[in-house]
Design an enzyme around this catalytic site. Sequence first.
Site, PDB file in Angstrom:
ATOM      1  N   ARG A  19       0.832  -1.216   0.000  1.00  0.00           N
ATOM      2  CA  ARG A  19       0.000   0.000   0.000  1.00  0.00           C
ATOM      3  C   ARG A  19       0.860   1.257   0.000  1.00  0.00           C
ATOM      4  O   ARG A  19       0.594   2.187  -0.758  1.00  0.00           O
ATOM      5  CB  ARG A  19      -0.932   0.041   1.207  1.00  0.00           C
ATOM      6  CG  ARG A  19      -2.176  -0.769   1.061  1.00  0.00           C
ATOM      7  CD  ARG A  19      -3.035  -0.631   2.288  1.00  0.00           C
ATOM      8  NE  ARG A  19      -2.232  -0.926   3.470  1.00  0.00           N
ATOM      9  CZ  ARG A  19      -2.603  -0.725   4.711  1.00  0.00           C
ATOM     10  NH1 ARG A  19      -3.771  -0.181   4.970  1.00  0.00           N
ATOM     11  NH2 ARG A  19      -1.840  -1.045   5.721  1.00  0.00           N
ATOM     12  N   ASN A  39      -6.124  -2.205   1.719  1.00  0.00           N
ATOM     13  CA  ASN A  39      -6.120  -3.662   1.848  1.00  0.00           C
ATOM     14  C   ASN A  39      -7.553  -4.155   1.916  1.00  0.00           C
ATOM     15  O   ASN A  39      -8.448  -3.439   2.357  1.00  0.00           O
ATOM     16  CB  ASN A  39      -5.406  -4.086   3.138  1.00  0.00           C
ATOM     17  CG  ASN A  39      -3.901  -4.025   3.018  1.00  0.00           C
ATOM     18  OD1 ASN A  39      -3.344  -3.916   1.936  1.00  0.00           O
ATOM     19  ND2 ASN A  39      -3.231  -4.093   4.156  1.00  0.00           N
TER      20      ASN A  39
END
Length: 99
Positions: free
Chosen positions: A20, A38
Site C-alpha cells: 500500500r 487492503n
Amino acid sequence: MSDTIRHVMIRGRVQGVGYRAWVEYQARVRQLEGWVRNRRDGSVEAVLAGPEVVVSEMIAACRRGPTASRVDAVQDEAGGPDLLKLREAGEGFSVLATV
C-alpha cells in the site's frame, strides 16, 4: 478532470510487504489521484486517476510491485468518478482503511 479512472485489484503476497505504501508513493510521484486499501481477503484494491498513459504505466508497475511482494494477478477495469469520492477530504491520493 482526469483523463481516465481505473479500478484495480491486486492479488498475491501483497499485504505485510509495504505494498500500500509503495502504491501511494508511486501514485504521488506520477501525480495520480485516487486511493489504495487492503481487503480482508488478502488482496489490495486501488483506484488510479489521471492521464491514460500515466495510469497505464502505474498499472504495469503494480504488476511488479515492491521487492518483497509477489503479484499473482492484477484485475483492471474502468472506474467512475464515484470511486474517487472515497478519498479523504482534501487529499489527491489516500490510503484507506481495510474493508
